[in-house]
Design an enzyme around this catalytic site. Structure first.
Site, PDB file in Angstrom:
ATOM      1  N   TRP A 155      -2.974   9.475  -4.471  1.00 21.47           N
ATOM      2  CA  TRP A 155      -3.710   8.994  -3.295  1.00 21.47           C
ATOM      3  C   TRP A 155      -4.335  10.172  -2.550  1.00 21.47           C
ATOM      4  O   TRP A 155      -3.633  11.137  -2.205  1.00 21.47           O
ATOM      5  CB  TRP A 155      -2.776   8.239  -2.336  1.00 21.47           C
ATOM      6  N   HIS A 177      -2.720   2.593   1.395  1.00 21.73           N
ATOM      7  CA  HIS A 177      -2.580   1.285   0.743  1.00 21.73           C
ATOM      8  C   HIS A 177      -1.776   0.347   1.647  1.00 21.73           C
ATOM      9  O   HIS A 177      -1.077   0.792   2.565  1.00 21.73           O
ATOM     10  CB  HIS A 177      -1.895   1.398  -0.625  1.00 21.73           C
ATOM     11  N   ARG A 203      -9.077   6.340   2.360  1.00 21.65           N
ATOM     12  CA  ARG A 203      -8.814   7.482   1.473  1.00 21.65           C
ATOM     13  C   ARG A 203      -9.905   8.517   1.601  1.00 21.65           C
ATOM     14  O   ARG A 203     -11.062   8.185   1.917  1.00 21.65           O
ATOM     15  CB  ARG A 203      -8.703   7.027   0.023  1.00 21.65           C
ATOM     16  N   GLN A 217      -7.252  -4.022   0.909  1.00 23.53           N
ATOM     17  CA  GLN A 217      -6.299  -4.363  -0.145  1.00 23.53           C
ATOM     18  C   GLN A 217      -5.641  -5.686   0.213  1.00 23.53           C
ATOM     19  O   GLN A 217      -5.503  -6.019   1.390  1.00 23.53           O
ATOM     20  CB  GLN A 217      -5.228  -3.281  -0.287  1.00 23.53           C
ATOM     21  N   VAL A 260       7.479   0.789  -8.259  1.00 26.84           N
ATOM     22  CA  VAL A 260       7.790  -0.381  -9.098  1.00 26.84           C
ATOM     23  C   VAL A 260       8.408   0.057 -10.422  1.00 26.84           C
ATOM     24  O   VAL A 260       8.158   1.155 -10.909  1.00 26.84           O
ATOM     25  CB  VAL A 260       6.528  -1.237  -9.386  1.00 26.84           C
ATOM     26  N   ALA A 314       5.640  -7.298  -6.488  1.00 26.00           N
ATOM     27  CA  ALA A 314       4.586  -6.954  -5.540  1.00 26.00           C
ATOM     28  C   ALA A 314       3.329  -6.616  -6.313  1.00 26.00           C
ATOM     29  O   ALA A 314       3.399  -6.157  -7.452  1.00 26.00           O
ATOM     30  CB  ALA A 314       5.012  -5.742  -4.703  1.00 26.00           C
TER      31      ALA A 314
HETATM   32  N1  DAH Z   1      -0.489   0.480  -3.597  1.00 27.96           N
HETATM   33  C1  DAH Z   1      -1.094   0.690  -4.890  1.00 27.96           C
HETATM   34  C2  DAH Z   1      -2.389   1.437  -4.738  1.00 27.96           C
HETATM   35  O1  DAH Z   1      -2.959   1.408  -3.720  1.00 27.96           O
HETATM   36  C3  DAH Z   1      -1.327  -0.634  -5.596  1.00 27.96           C
HETATM   37  C4  DAH Z   1      -0.052  -1.290  -5.924  1.00 27.96           C
HETATM   38  C5  DAH Z   1       0.578  -1.024  -7.128  1.00 27.96           C
HETATM   39  C6  DAH Z   1       0.553  -2.180  -5.070  1.00 27.96           C
HETATM   40  C7  DAH Z   1       1.746  -1.626  -7.475  1.00 27.96           C
HETATM   41  C8  DAH Z   1       1.736  -2.797  -5.385  1.00 27.96           C
HETATM   42  C9  DAH Z   1       2.331  -2.513  -6.601  1.00 27.96           C
HETATM   43  O2  DAH Z   1       2.347  -3.649  -4.593  1.00 27.96           O
HETATM   44  O3  DAH Z   1       3.492  -3.130  -6.949  1.00 27.96           O
HETATM   45  O4  DAH Z   1      -2.824   2.071  -5.654  1.00 27.96           O
END
Ligand code: DAH
Length: 351
Positions: A155, A177, A203, A217, A260, A314
């Site tokens: 990020w 995010h 970002r 998002q 995750v 998620a």
């Molecule tokens: N937060 C991640 C991003 O911005 C995207 C994301 C990935 C969200 C996996 C999630 C997850 O909830 O389980 O790149």
């Protein structure tokens, strides 16, 4: 005096007949019969006259007075009558006027927001808002991304000058995010729960047609007993079919996100080539639209949830990307930094 009265009579009779409005008629009346009016002044001169003169002048004055008064009254009626006449001749055009109107419509982001939130409300998901300015803890550390861990490089983060607020340097940032909501949600709610978060993220990007510093998002955080990747597949299909139509296909591929395990990328069938492979999807036939996975046990623990009892799923989708696909918008900057009029082109599609 006799002469003077005759002149007054003729002069004023003419004036009275020429008046066009009630206001000037009132002025004439005053000029004759007011405190310093011609007739009033003439009466005041009577004591100066001889008896012979008076014999002629007094009846003459009475006659002049009466006739002029009558002339005024008559003219007043006439003027009123003329006014009514004019009014009845005047035509009032009440045809509605077609004013030039610029047609407005909801911003496509708003329409998307209403649609997606509606789709998940039906499944019992509740909306949750997390702050856009957040601590490094909620955005990273508590999501199993420790300080100085290379995963943070995934990020490009915009840090705030936190020292100005008496906070340790590097601790305050613009959320990269909506996953910054995850641990907050867990700490504030007892499982089972189904939550959705939709909002702005930021970002430090090199801006181009596919990268924007501010974007949206759509995240879901679902914690219950016995959840699996199958639930994730089902919910991803629910979203993508809801937005793109029943013919949409969804697949998951392995992906890495520190919060995750297992992690996945959610792909939607390329709507342009229907899977055959084209320029938009880079010949792959699929487009990656989200990151997803089973919530990491460490993250559940950070949220006060026992990973031996509960599991969580998620994902985080990029609405701008989906909208670009849906409406064929070829520059992501159209949404926020572009000219709003550009979006009018998509009016038809966005209802
Ligand atoms: N937060 C991640 C991003 O911005 C995207 C994301 C990935 C969200 C996996 C999630 C997850 O909830 O389980 O790149």
């Amino acid at each position: 005096m006799e002469n003077r009265l005759k002149i007054i009579y003729q002069d004023y009779l003419h004036k009275i007949q020429q008046t066009k409005d009630l206001k000037s008629l009132d002025e004439i009346f005053l000029a004759l019969f007011g405190k310093n009016g011609e007739i009033t002044l003439a009466t005041k001169e009577f004591p100066k006259l001889s008896k012979e003169e008076l014999k002629v002048v007094a009846p003459l004055l009475a006659k002049v007075k009466a006739e002029l008064e009558e002339a005024v009254t008559k003219r007043r009626e006439e003027i009123k009558e003329e006014g009514y006449q004019k009014l009845s001749e005047e035509k009032l055009d009440l045809t509605p006027v077609e004013l030039p109107r610029e047609k407005g419509h909801l911003h496509v982001i708003t329409t998307f927001e209403e649609e997606t939130v509606g789709l998940f409300q039906k499944l019992g998901f509740q909306r949750y808002d997390a702050p856009q300015i957040d601590s490094d803890d909620f955005n990273f550390s508590l999501l199993n991304i420790p300080e100085d861990h290379p995963a943070r490089d995934l990020w490009d983060t915009l840090y705030l000058d936190s020292e100005r607020f008496g906070i340790e340097p590097g601790k305050l940032l613009l959320r990269t995010h909506t996953s910054n909501s995850q641990v907050r949600i867990m700490r504030e709610h007892q499982p089972p729960f189904r939550m959705m978060v939709l909002g702005r993220c930021f970002r430090y990007e090199n801006l181009d047609a596919r990268h924007e510093h501010t974007f949206e998002q759509f995240e879901i955080v679902y914690v219950d007993k016995g959840l699996s990747m199958a639930n994730l597949q089902y919910l991803s299909e629910h979203l993508l079919k809801g937005i793109f139509g029943e013919e949409m296909k969804v697949r998951m591929t392995p992906g890495y996100y520190p919060f995750v395990e297992p992690g996945a990328g959610v792909d939607g069938l390329c709507i342009f080539c229907k899977g055959k492979g084209c320029k938009v999807c880079g010949g792959v036939g699929w487009l990656e639209l989200a990151g997803a996975g089973m919530i990491h046990p460490t993250v559940l623990k950070n949220g006060g949830i026992d990973p031996k009892i509960y599991s969580g799923i998620a994902w985080g989708f990029g609405p701008f990307r989906m909208l670009m696909l849906k409406y064929g918008i070829n520059d992501i900057r159209t949404f926020l930094s572009g000219n709003l009029k550009e979006l009018l082109k998509y009016e038809g599609e966005s209802k």
